[in-house]
Design an enzyme around this catalytic site. Structure first.
Site, PDB file in Angstrom:
ATOM      1  N   GLU A 255      42.966  45.747  14.179  1.00 18.75           N
ATOM      2  CA  GLU A 255      41.969  45.345  15.181  1.00 18.75           C
ATOM      3  C   GLU A 255      42.513  44.177  15.991  1.00 18.75           C
ATOM      4  O   GLU A 255      43.153  43.298  15.409  1.00 18.75           O
ATOM      5  CB  GLU A 255      40.663  44.945  14.498  1.00 18.75           C
ATOM      6  CG  GLU A 255      39.969  46.111  13.811  1.00 18.75           C
ATOM      7  CD  GLU A 255      38.600  45.749  13.242  1.00 18.75           C
ATOM      8  OE1 GLU A 255      38.048  44.694  13.607  1.00 18.75           O
ATOM      9  OE2 GLU A 255      38.094  46.526  12.440  1.00 18.75           O
ATOM     10  N   HIS A 273      33.894  47.056  16.345  1.00 22.20           N
ATOM     11  CA  HIS A 273      33.502  46.080  15.308  1.00 22.20           C
ATOM     12  C   HIS A 273      32.313  45.220  15.761  1.00 22.20           C
ATOM     13  O   HIS A 273      32.408  44.006  15.851  1.00 22.20           O
ATOM     14  CB  HIS A 273      34.701  45.184  14.917  1.00 22.20           C
ATOM     15  CG  HIS A 273      34.524  44.554  13.560  1.00 22.20           C
ATOM     16  ND1 HIS A 273      35.574  44.236  12.736  1.00 22.20           N
ATOM     17  CD2 HIS A 273      33.401  44.176  12.883  1.00 22.20           C
ATOM     18  CE1 HIS A 273      35.113  43.691  11.617  1.00 22.20           C
ATOM     19  NE2 HIS A 273      33.796  43.652  11.692  1.00 22.20           N
TER      20      HIS A 273
HETATM   21  P1  NAD Z   1      28.616  42.866  -0.636  1.00 21.21           P
HETATM   22  O1  NAD Z   1      29.621  41.947  -1.243  1.00 21.21           O
HETATM   23  O2  NAD Z   1      27.171  42.568  -0.825  1.00 21.21           O
HETATM   24  O3  NAD Z   1      28.859  44.368  -1.122  1.00 21.21           O
HETATM   25  C1  NAD Z   1      30.138  44.920  -1.291  1.00 21.21           C
HETATM   26  C2  NAD Z   1      30.038  45.865  -2.477  1.00 21.21           C
HETATM   27  O4  NAD Z   1      31.298  46.536  -2.592  1.00 21.21           O
HETATM   28  C3  NAD Z   1      29.784  45.143  -3.805  1.00 21.21           C
HETATM   29  O5  NAD Z   1      28.623  45.654  -4.442  1.00 21.21           O
HETATM   30  C4  NAD Z   1      31.042  45.444  -4.613  1.00 21.21           C
HETATM   31  O6  NAD Z   1      30.781  45.612  -5.995  1.00 21.21           O
HETATM   32  C5  NAD Z   1      31.502  46.744  -3.981  1.00 21.21           C
HETATM   33  N1  NAD Z   1      32.884  47.057  -4.280  1.00 21.21           N
HETATM   34  C6  NAD Z   1      33.937  46.207  -4.377  1.00 21.21           C
HETATM   35  N2  NAD Z   1      35.053  46.896  -4.710  1.00 21.21           N
HETATM   36  C7  NAD Z   1      34.686  48.197  -4.810  1.00 21.21           C
HETATM   37  C8  NAD Z   1      35.383  49.389  -5.108  1.00 21.21           C
HETATM   38  N3  NAD Z   1      36.687  49.371  -5.397  1.00 21.21           N
HETATM   39  N4  NAD Z   1      34.708  50.546  -5.095  1.00 21.21           N
HETATM   40  C9  NAD Z   1      33.378  50.584  -4.803  1.00 21.21           C
HETATM   41  N5  NAD Z   1      32.651  49.479  -4.552  1.00 21.21           N
HETATM   42  C10 NAD Z   1      33.300  48.305  -4.542  1.00 21.21           C
HETATM   43  O7  NAD Z   1      28.990  42.924   0.911  1.00 21.21           O
HETATM   44  P2  NAD Z   1      28.050  43.419   2.099  1.00 21.21           P
HETATM   45  O8  NAD Z   1      27.392  42.245   2.712  1.00 21.21           O
HETATM   46  O9  NAD Z   1      27.243  44.568   1.640  1.00 21.21           O
HETATM   47  O10 NAD Z   1      29.186  43.909   3.129  1.00 21.21           O
HETATM   48  C11 NAD Z   1      29.865  45.139   2.914  1.00 21.21           C
HETATM   49  C12 NAD Z   1      31.045  45.258   3.856  1.00 21.21           C
HETATM   50  O11 NAD Z   1      30.579  45.263   5.213  1.00 21.21           O
HETATM   51  C13 NAD Z   1      32.032  44.080   3.758  1.00 21.21           C
HETATM   52  O12 NAD Z   1      33.339  44.574   3.797  1.00 21.21           O
HETATM   53  C14 NAD Z   1      31.760  43.287   5.007  1.00 21.21           C
HETATM   54  O13 NAD Z   1      32.914  42.578   5.429  1.00 21.21           O
HETATM   55  C15 NAD Z   1      31.394  44.397   5.970  1.00 21.21           C
HETATM   56  N6  NAD Z   1      30.660  43.941   7.140  1.00 21.21           N
HETATM   57  C16 NAD Z   1      30.932  44.544   8.325  1.00 21.21           C
HETATM   58  C17 NAD Z   1      30.259  44.133   9.469  1.00 21.21           C
HETATM   59  C18 NAD Z   1      30.546  44.781  10.789  1.00 21.21           C
HETATM   60  O14 NAD Z   1      30.414  44.126  11.814  1.00 21.21           O
HETATM   61  N7  NAD Z   1      30.892  46.056  10.818  1.00 21.21           N
HETATM   62  C19 NAD Z   1      29.328  43.086   9.409  1.00 21.21           C
HETATM   63  C20 NAD Z   1      29.043  42.529   8.182  1.00 21.21           C
HETATM   64  C21 NAD Z   1      29.708  42.968   7.045  1.00 21.21           C
END
Ligand code: NAD
Length: 299
Positions: A255, A273
């Site tokens: 990105e 994004h």
């Molecule tokens: P979170 O930490 O609450 O949830 C992430 C989950 O992934 C956790 O429950 C964790 O146990 C699980 N996980 C970790 N490793 C794993 C694996 N190998 N297999 C399966 N599950 C696994 O985070 P969140 O707030 O729910 O955010 C989720 C994702 O979304 C993050 O990567 C975050 O950076 C991304 N995000 C993207 C945007 C966007 O603009 N698109 C905005 C906010 C967050």
């Protein structure tokens, strides 16, 4: 006390920080070279995903007490190195949950009903009533890879829309209304697969050629999580072979991603994004950023 705002941050947040007696320097377009020259003057810095906080930058940051990330992912910050220098790294974990979950649901509808493709067709002066046969989402299975904050919020909304929701997350033991399954079972049963995991060694290309092989024919893929979790070449091949019926992407391995080859396929839709890009989420991120800065510098 002085804080440097390195990426675009809500004006209301800057006002909150100033009102707490902290000097705010707002340079949302600061370059990496300029940052290296000025960082020694600051007690805290605020970043989103644009600014990379590397070990060499941290070495120059002799006064820095906190790096505050507006958003969730910390992959642009050398967190371990910052910690070794006694610098706190703080983020705003819940502020963007609703926005990303809503975008994911939006993409499920957009894929199921080909909304972007029909819009493009109308813009092209067509009336292609017979070309676009949609599918209903009620009664379909949504497979969530990662069931943290955003995964759970998405799952609840999908349940309310009549979808069956299953999830794979080795670190979660229960989630209301959502059946936890193995990754293999999820791949085999889901009509829509949506990724909500951070980028780690374990999640690197968690959807690879082998995973696409195990999916139902005609599956839809959504990634509003993190880039690097889908092998984009394997997704391209799976779309070409029609194993995957469509994909919606907000995040990419590299990105910014201009002219990505996936967008040569008309069954790929997406965004640059902007998962957290709502007025409400930006305001919540700003408020949490300001609270973090004030807490670290004044308490
Ligand atoms: P979170 O930490 O609450 O949830 C992430 C989950 O992934 C956790 O429950 C964790 O146990 C699980 N996980 C970790 N490793 C794993 C694996 N190998 N297999 C399966 N599950 C696994 O985070 P969140 O707030 O729910 O955010 C989720 C994702 O979304 C993050 O990567 C975050 O950076 C991304 N995000 C993207 C945007 C966007 O603009 N698109 C905005 C906010 C967050």
């Amino acid at each position: 006390m002085k804080v440097l705002i390195c990426d675009a941050t809500a004006i209301t947040a800057l006002d909150m920080i100033s009102d707490a007696g902290i000097e705010v320097v707002n340079r949302p377009d600061i370059t990496p070279e300029e940052l290296l020259e000025v960082i020694h003057e600051y007690d805290a810095m605020v970043v989103r995903s644009r600014t990379k906080v590397t070990a060499s930058l941290i070495d120059k940051a002799t006064r820095l007490k906190a790096i505050v990330r507006g958003g969730v992912g910390l992959d642009n910050i050398d967190v371990e190195y910052a910690g070794s220098k006694g610098i706190q790294v703080l983020n705003t974990p819940s502020a963007s949950t609703a926005a990303v979950a809503e975008l994911t649901i939006g993409y499920i509808f957009a894929l199921a009903r080909h909304i972007p493709q029909m819009t493009a067709s109308m813009e092209g002066g067509e009336w292609a009533k017979k070309s676009f046969s949609g599918t209903e989402i009620a009664g379909k299975t949504l497979g969530l890879v990662g069931i943290g904050r955003i995964g759970q919020a998405t799952g609840q909304k999908a349940n309310a829309l009549g979808m069956t929701v299953v999830a794979y997350d080795p670190y979660v033991t229960e989630a209301e209304g959502i059946e936890l399954v193995s990754l293999e079972d999820l791949l085999a049963c889901a009509d829509f697969i949506s990724l909500h995991v951070p980028y780690t060694k374990e999640t690197h290309n968690i959807l690879d050629a082998d995973a696409f092989e195990k999916m139902k024919a005609g599956v839809y893929i959504i990634n509003c999580g993190r880039g690097g979790t889908i092998d984009e070449d394997a997704l391209f091949d799976a779309l070409k072979s029609a194993k995957v019926a469509g994909a919606a992407l907000d995040v990419y391995t590299e990105e910014p991603s201009m002219g990505h080859k996936l967008y040569t396929l008309d069954r790929v839709i997406g965004s640059p994004h902007i998962g957290a890009g709502t007025v409400e989420a930006k305001a919540r991120v700003g408020t949490e950023v300001a609270k973090n800065v004030i807490n670290v510098l004044t308490k």
